[in-house]
Design a protein around this motif. Structure first.
Motif, PDB file in Angstrom:
ATOM      1  N   THR A  15       0.824  -1.219   0.000  1.00 36.95           N
ATOM      2  CA  THR A  15       0.000   0.000   0.000  1.00 36.95           C
ATOM      3  C   THR A  15       0.857   1.267   0.000  1.00 36.95           C
ATOM      4  N   GLU A  16       0.418   2.263  -0.781  1.00 37.90           N
ATOM      5  CA  GLU A  16       1.072   3.568  -0.771  1.00 37.90           C
ATOM      6  C   GLU A  16       0.105   4.619  -0.242  1.00 37.90           C
ATOM      7  N   LEU A  17       0.658   5.763   0.128  1.00 34.01           N
ATOM      8  CA  LEU A  17      -0.182   6.823   0.686  1.00 34.01           C
ATOM      9  C   LEU A  17      -1.367   7.154  -0.218  1.00 34.01           C
ATOM     10  N   GLY A  18      -1.144   7.183  -1.507  1.00 35.12           N
ATOM     11  CA  GLY A  18      -2.210   7.575  -2.419  1.00 35.12           C
ATOM     12  C   GLY A  18      -2.919   6.411  -3.083  1.00 35.12           C
ATOM     13  N   HIS A  19      -2.515   5.186  -2.769  1.00 35.78           N
ATOM     14  CA  HIS A  19      -3.052   4.042  -3.513  1.00 35.78           C
ATOM     15  C   HIS A  19      -3.259   2.851  -2.602  1.00 35.78           C
ATOM     16  N   GLY A  20      -4.524   2.495  -2.396  1.00 33.78           N
ATOM     17  CA  GLY A  20      -4.824   1.361  -1.552  1.00 33.78           C
ATOM     18  C   GLY A  20      -5.400   0.239  -2.385  1.00 33.78           C
ATOM     19  N   SER A  21      -6.698   0.361  -2.673  1.00 28.54           N
ATOM     20  CA  SER A  21      -7.406  -0.724  -3.348  1.00 28.54           C
ATOM     21  C   SER A  21      -6.911  -0.945  -4.779  1.00 28.54           C
ATOM     22  N   ASP A  22      -6.408   0.109  -5.400  1.00 31.68           N
ATOM     23  CA  ASP A  22      -6.097   0.039  -6.825  1.00 31.68           C
ATOM     24  C   ASP A  22      -4.607  -0.274  -7.024  1.00 31.68           C
ATOM     25  N   VAL A  23      -4.266  -1.572  -6.954  1.00 33.98           N
ATOM     26  CA  VAL A  23      -2.863  -1.991  -6.946  1.00 33.98           C
ATOM     27  C   VAL A  23      -2.140  -1.618  -8.244  1.00 33.98           C
ATOM     28  N   SER A  46      10.921   6.276  -4.904  1.00 31.65           N
ATOM     29  CA  SER A  46       9.588   6.801  -4.586  1.00 31.65           C
ATOM     30  C   SER A  46       9.507   8.153  -5.275  1.00 31.65           C
ATOM     31  N   PRO A  47       8.896   8.217  -6.463  1.00 27.34           N
ATOM     32  CA  PRO A  47       8.993   9.446  -7.231  1.00 27.34           C
ATOM     33  C   PRO A  47       8.151  10.608  -6.682  1.00 27.34           C
ATOM     34  N   THR A  48       7.095  10.328  -5.894  1.00 26.77           N
ATOM     35  CA  THR A  48       6.158  11.388  -5.468  1.00 26.77           C
ATOM     36  C   THR A  48       5.781  11.171  -4.004  1.00 26.77           C
ATOM     37  N   PRO A  49       5.192  12.199  -3.348  1.00 26.80           N
ATOM     38  CA  PRO A  49       4.690  11.982  -1.976  1.00 26.80           C
ATOM     39  C   PRO A  49       3.671  10.842  -1.919  1.00 26.80           C
ATOM     40  N   LEU A  62     -10.689  20.835  13.273  1.00 30.21           N
ATOM     41  CA  LEU A  62     -10.860  19.519  12.643  1.00 30.21           C
ATOM     42  C   LEU A  62      -9.716  18.578  12.997  1.00 30.21           C
ATOM     43  N   ARG A  63      -8.536  19.152  13.295  1.00 33.02           N
ATOM     44  CA  ARG A  63      -7.402  18.355  13.763  1.00 33.02           C
ATOM     45  C   ARG A  63      -7.082  17.190  12.826  1.00 33.02           C
ATOM     46  N   SER A  64      -7.227  17.426  11.523  1.00 34.95           N
ATOM     47  CA  SER A  64      -7.095  16.307  10.595  1.00 34.95           C
ATOM     48  C   SER A  64      -6.023  16.562   9.552  1.00 34.95           C
ATOM     49  N   ALA A  65      -5.107  15.619   9.423  1.00 29.73           N
ATOM     50  CA  ALA A  65      -4.066  15.743   8.402  1.00 29.73           C
ATOM     51  C   ALA A  65      -4.622  15.514   7.005  1.00 29.73           C
ATOM     52  N   ILE A  66      -5.776  14.858   6.909  1.00 28.87           N
ATOM     53  CA  ILE A  66      -6.294  14.522   5.577  1.00 28.87           C
ATOM     54  C   ILE A  66      -7.362  15.503   5.100  1.00 28.87           C
ATOM     55  N   ALA A  67      -7.600  16.569   5.856  1.00 32.86           N
ATOM     56  CA  ALA A  67      -8.673  17.491   5.468  1.00 32.86           C
ATOM     57  C   ALA A  67      -8.323  18.935   5.789  1.00 32.86           C
ATOM     58  N   LEU A  68      -7.083  19.308   5.547  1.00 31.07           N
ATOM     59  CA  LEU A  68      -6.721  20.715   5.732  1.00 31.07           C
ATOM     60  C   LEU A  68      -7.409  21.573   4.676  1.00 31.07           C
ATOM     61  N   THR A  69      -7.645  22.821   5.010  1.00 28.30           N
ATOM     62  CA  THR A  69      -8.219  23.754   4.039  1.00 28.30           C
ATOM     63  C   THR A  69      -7.334  23.826   2.794  1.00 28.30           C
ATOM     64  N   SER A  70      -6.038  23.693   3.007  1.00 28.72           N
ATOM     65  CA  SER A  70      -5.115  23.772   1.872  1.00 28.72           C
ATOM     66  C   SER A  70      -4.925  22.435   1.161  1.00 28.72           C
ATOM     67  N   LYS A 115      -3.585  18.816   0.342  1.00 28.18           N
ATOM     68  CA  LYS A 115      -2.315  18.146   0.625  1.00 28.18           C
ATOM     69  C   LYS A 115      -2.401  17.078   1.720  1.00 28.18           C
ATOM     70  N   PRO A 116      -3.322  16.135   1.593  1.00 27.75           N
ATOM     71  CA  PRO A 116      -3.448  15.132   2.658  1.00 27.75           C
ATOM     72  C   PRO A 116      -2.204  14.254   2.823  1.00 27.75           C
ATOM     73  N   TYR A 117      -1.597  13.881   1.701  1.00 32.02           N
ATOM     74  CA  TYR A 117      -0.491  12.929   1.803  1.00 32.02           C
ATOM     75  C   TYR A 117       0.756  13.589   2.366  1.00 32.02           C
ATOM     76  N   GLU A 118       1.008  14.814   1.898  1.00 33.17           N
ATOM     77  CA  GLU A 118       2.163  15.554   2.407  1.00 33.17           C
ATOM     78  C   GLU A 118       2.017  15.780   3.918  1.00 33.17           C
ATOM     79  N   THR A 119       0.786  16.080   4.349  1.00 36.81           N
ATOM     80  CA  THR A 119       0.576  16.380   5.767  1.00 36.81           C
ATOM     81  C   THR A 119       0.703  15.116   6.621  1.00 36.81           C
ATOM     82  N   LEU A 120       0.124  14.025   6.153  1.00 38.33           N
ATOM     83  CA  LEU A 120       0.261  12.763   6.892  1.00 38.33           C
ATOM     84  C   LEU A 120       1.741  12.427   7.076  1.00 38.33           C
TER      85      LEU A 120
END
Lengths: 662, 662
Positions: free
Chosen positions: A139-147, A167-170, B615-623, B625-630
């Motif tokens: 699993t990657e941060l941006g990709h779960g179900s869609d292997v 790892s080319p991207t976040p 909201l205290r959430s890394a996956i729902a910032l106003t800006s 970028k969920p993955y970068e924040t996580l």
């Protein structure tokens, strides 16, 4: 044993021992497991300290590692080692995960099945001896179900004969990987294989992560723990990013996919065996882990016998299990979990058959098994979670306390709903299979073993339930099974119609599927799995030879069916299959079954053979005494009542300064 | 703001500001609260450290006390103090309870209303200045819902003019009491009053617990923290046992019950005012706390816009909010919470009226308000819990991570379902009221303000829904309201019939109530409260003047009604009120509403005005970028990735010793 429990067992229609084959797959297994539980009960070292939930994550991780070593040592000593059983015992015994679970259950089998003979010979001795500690890095941060969308790359460099992992991207950061955060030395990494500028899809590579002596991350690797979660908090789920990490060509797992020194790709053998291996984890989650619900029910039912509130007509305080509302909360889940377990016995058998076949290169049942297990995982983990919470709520205030044992069970169980496949995605896969099979059935073609009922589909369309004019006539598992077949047929037909309608309206099929038919497709999958459970229940009843056991399992089966049928009955109504009177019968039947099953509630949970140390509950000891035990644990086993707090009173001083006395 | 969010807001049918009066009681309140959130957002000290969930309970308790003092200091400084709003802001800002909540919300009001003028004069200055820190000591280990059965005794000794407080049995141990475990100096204790050998029922007494200087327990008192729980872990819920603890006669709370020096009991004034006071806590739980669901929905909907999985027909990755199944998971709860909030505005008004009345000794609406609030508490806390979990699951793997913010919301919300009245017991109280009102209505007598619909009951019995022959005709809030009236009428009638049947069969009424009619009685209560919500929703729609807002709220109202009607439709079928075709229309209407409300999903959650720090959430910032924040939080704000673990590797060494390389 508490005298109230003895009286309950005395007046029951069955003995605990009568239920061994219902509670476990067979008598031998039941006795073996119960014996294990008893041995463990007698070993104080293998019991959970009630103070555990006061600890920080770091302290909990250390605690679980200590318990793990104690468990393994204990198991080695008694010379009766059965590896899967050891892991299951640990899971029942403690409500938290252990280090090395992923190493044993996922990493080792993957190496065994996906590495070449030479690789196995090189690696397995180092793995078995814990020189290599492994994890499964998919699993990657941006990709779960869609292997297929994974972004991590493995690019071959023919000059050095190495793969370069990047790892080319976040979003390509590997994430959620159990035992990556702190423990592992190596990761089995899934990455897009690039050879001479061309992509060859996702393949697996053994990548060293930490130095096996210093435990420090190797160059190019940024690795760590992903942080606190709602369950599995002692599991070091981790992240890793690769920056031009070079590994030898030989570290690609080469049983089913090969890259030659020159960078030529080839695929020997059938890679499908990998799916069969991966299926085993999902299978354990659907078929073994719901047993947590049996623990929670054991706690809640014992407590509901001990707890008395309000007086009855003769001015005696009434056991809360004698309230109809409490019976609804606990006996419907009890009927459900027995259905799940009985069906799981069938799945284990189907799986044995599958593993035999694939060893002979016969993959003919793999796809359908994948569907059965996916549907079971999605349906059963969801109902288990819901009913676990119901058990907790049924214990009132005390269920909210960790000393009841149930919150820990729920917390550590929650990951099961999410991991190994998002449930909605799994349901949609099941639905895709069902719609194809339905189309085949309508054309009179051969269909799979799990959907044989679709052969009768046309009989159900447009028909009505006949000859059911009383509760008595509905109290018949074959009649109820017929209603559930109708439910499944209507649900599949409804989803197929919905797709057809939107596609005829001009929607691309993909859009119709995702945006217009999703809810109905999920319902089709659920109805199919519920029928699968019902079929197994009914067959199981027919196989019983002891009259009292047969009767009791039949009642559970009826209660389960009634509860299922009344949960979402629209299609039965829309299709005019059931008439209004049938709903009156259904609720009457539910009331009858609750009262009748009530009598056997205690033996039905005691049949699992849990000892006090497996229930970990102050409110449900075999010896009763819930209040005395809660008080004892709070006063004597709760570090909060040591002298830690002197310094804590600072805030009161500050509040006093902020609020001068007037 | 993330560009994807901007695009969503751009294409919506409403602007965020348009929804202020829907999201809060009125524009002024909305602006005041949103302004508070903004000020708090700019103060780093008032934000939760993502590492919080790694801490031990002791560390968490200290952390929450620090944050509490910072919050109060901050609020004092800005000279804009509104006490209840401060407490609510704290609750929204942090997912955990604070010290002093029980002191402020329960202890102070009880003293104010139940103590005599002289007692108030003596005690309140010491209480306001935090010299006395108080708690509310009612529940016992063996007695929760059934207050009359409490066992703690207060026996008057006329010689010394003291009460002697005793815990005669283990079950009489006071238990669950917030702020008793560590903090309080005094407890308001509910005990059986014994005067000269005669029992006078349960009354309240101010009992010193700890020395106000040394904080050590006073003689005769055994006190401590009850241990870890599933939520409220920073709350020092405590236990206490009394062994001949003597308190002066003057420590009995004497506004509504008095004991003279000679030991003579008297009751001046109307003690009912105590119920009105206690109602306030339950009211806050039903009407304010469900706002946690708006936070969770805000997180889940933002994330479902940012998260993309699988490609659509044009080969673009699809936002997961565009899947129908995801809309079902999030928009149905959204319609539900708006219904709860809109109904809560009515309840606050009814409560203002009640408090005005009781000050004039008019208790005529107290009983019915108690019923409304109890039913709302039981129904809404249960649905809120269920939907909070659904929000979590809708975020897939990331919802399982504390950094998503949702697990913390759920954990700390869970106690609400259990405290202040066990929900089933509350439903049964509502049902008792409904059955009495139904009987009155049938006799043409006057009935309460909340059950006026029962006047039409006889019109519904035996009738059918007329003139609804298309989805279009069902898409009408008055038609849907009519169906919900029918549901409530049938449910009440069904419960009444069930009671009648079993009593006619010879069962004592108490037994019939507890053992045979419980499920139907609970259903009657739920159907009644659902109708209450629907009525408020419909009236609210009628009051809207802006066309786009009116339209949108109407869609939410329809979606909520459809979801409610289809959840348990048996009685509508059994009574032949709905025909099969109506169920087809209902599900079609659901699909239509999901698609239409989807367009406005983002403004509907942004209307609450939460800032990122709420909201205290890394996956729902106003800006975005969920993955970068996580990744940032995991790598940089997670103490697990400091160098703590060197010693932890011990277990691997031990495993190596246990498994020598072969």
């Amino acid at each position: 044993m508490d005298p109230e429990f003895l009286r309950e067992l005395e007046r029951a229609s069955v003995k605990i021992e009568d239920l061994e084959e219902v509670a476990y797959k067979n008598k031998e297994q039941a006795r073996h497991i119960k014996n294990d539980y008893l041995i463990i009960q007698n070993n104080k070292e293998l019991q959970l300290d009630p103070n555990y939930y006061n600890l920080s994550r770091i302290e909990q991780i250390k605690y679980s590692a200590r318990k793990f070593v104690e468990f393994i040592t204990f198991d080695n000593q008694r010379q009766n080692v059965n590896e899967p059983q050891t892991i299951m015992n640990m899971f029942i015994q403690f409500p938290f995960s252990f280090p090395s679970g992923v190493h044993q259950v996922m990493f080792v089998p993957c190496i065994k099945y996906l590495a070449s003979d030479k690789q196995c010979k090189d690696w397995l001795p180092r793995i078995y001896s814990y020189e290599i500690v492994g994890c499964y890095c998919q699993t990657e941060l941006g990709h779960g179900s869609d292997v297929q969308s994974l972004e991590t790359t493995a690019t071959y460099d023919p000059e050095t004969q190495e793969f370069i992992i990047n790892s080319p991207t976040p979003t390509s950061t590997k994430w959620w990987v159990g035992e990556l955060g702190i423990w592992c030395t190596h990761a089995m990494v899934f990455a897009q294989l690039n050879l001479l500028g061309k992509n060859y899809g996702v393949h697996s590579f053994l990548v060293p992560i930490r130095d096996i002596k210093t435990r420090k991350p190797l160059p190019g690797i940024t690795v760590g723990d992903i942080g606190p979660k709602v369950g599995f908090n002692v599991k070091d789920n981790g992240f890793v990013r690769f920056n031009n990490v070079r590994i030898p060509r030989e570290n690609m797992l080469m049983r089913y996919a090969k890259v030659s020194k020159a960078g030529i790709f080839s695929q020997p053998g059938n890679a499908k065996i990998g799916y069969a291996v991966m299926l085993q984890t999902r299978l354990a989650i659907s078929c073994f882990f719901p047993r947590t619900l049996t623990q929670a029910l054991n706690v809640a039912i014992r407590y509901s016998i001990l707890r008395k509130q309000f007086n009855d007509s003769s001015n005696q305080e009434r056991k809360i299990l004698d309230y109809q509302t409490q019976q609804e909360k606990l006996l419907i889940p009890l009927a459900e979990i027995y259905g799940i377990l009985i069906s799981s016995y069938t799945i284990w058998d189907l799986n044995d058959d599958l593993l035999n076949r694939v060893q002979k290169d016969d993959f003919s049942t793999l796809n359908e098994m994948h569907v059965v297990v996916s549907g079971a995982k999605a349906t059963w983990t969801e109902t288990t979670l819901y009913y676990l919470e119901q058990c907790r709520l049924a214990c009132g205030g005390h269920g909210f306390h960790h000393y009841s044992g149930i919150p820990g069970m729920i917390q550590e169980w929650k990951p099961m709903v999410t991991l190994e496949g998002e449930n909605t995605v799994l349901h949609m896969q099941v639905a895709r299979f069902l719609l194809k099979q339905y189309e085949k059935a309508m054309k009179g073609l051969n269909i799979g073993f799990s959907v044989q009922y679709l052969k009768q589909a046309s009989e159900f369309l447009g028909s009505k339930l006949e000859n059911v004019n009383s509760v008595g006539e509905l109290r018949n598992i074959e009649v109820l099974r017929k209603i559930m077949i109708a439910s499944a047929v209507f649900a599949i037909q409804n989803a197929a119609d919905k797709m057809l309608k939107h596609v005829s309206d001009g929607k691309p099929p993909k859009q119709a599927w995702d945006e217009y038919a999703g809810i109905d497709l999920v319902e089709a999958s659920k109805a199919h799995i519920n029928l699968f459970t019902m079929n197994n229940y009914v067959e199981f009843v027919h196989r019983q030879t002891k009259e009292n056991v047969k009767n009791l399992v039949m009642k559970l089966c009826i209660l389960n069916a009634v509860s299922r049928i009344t949960q979402k009955p629209y299609l039965l109504i829309e299709n005019n299959y059931l008439e209004p009177k049938h709903f009156t019968f259904l609720t009457q039947l539910r009331d009858e079954m609750l009262l009748e099953v009530r009598r056997d509630a205690l033996p039905l949970v005691e049949a699992f053979g849990f000892q006090d140390s497996q229930l970990r509950s102050a409110i449900a000891l075999t010896s009763g005494k819930p209040y005395e035990t809660l008080y004892d644990w709070a006063k004597n086993k709760n570090e909060m009542n040591n002298s830690y707090f002197a310094e804590g009173y600072e805030w009161i001083q500050k509040m006093q300064n902020l609020h001068p006395k007037l």
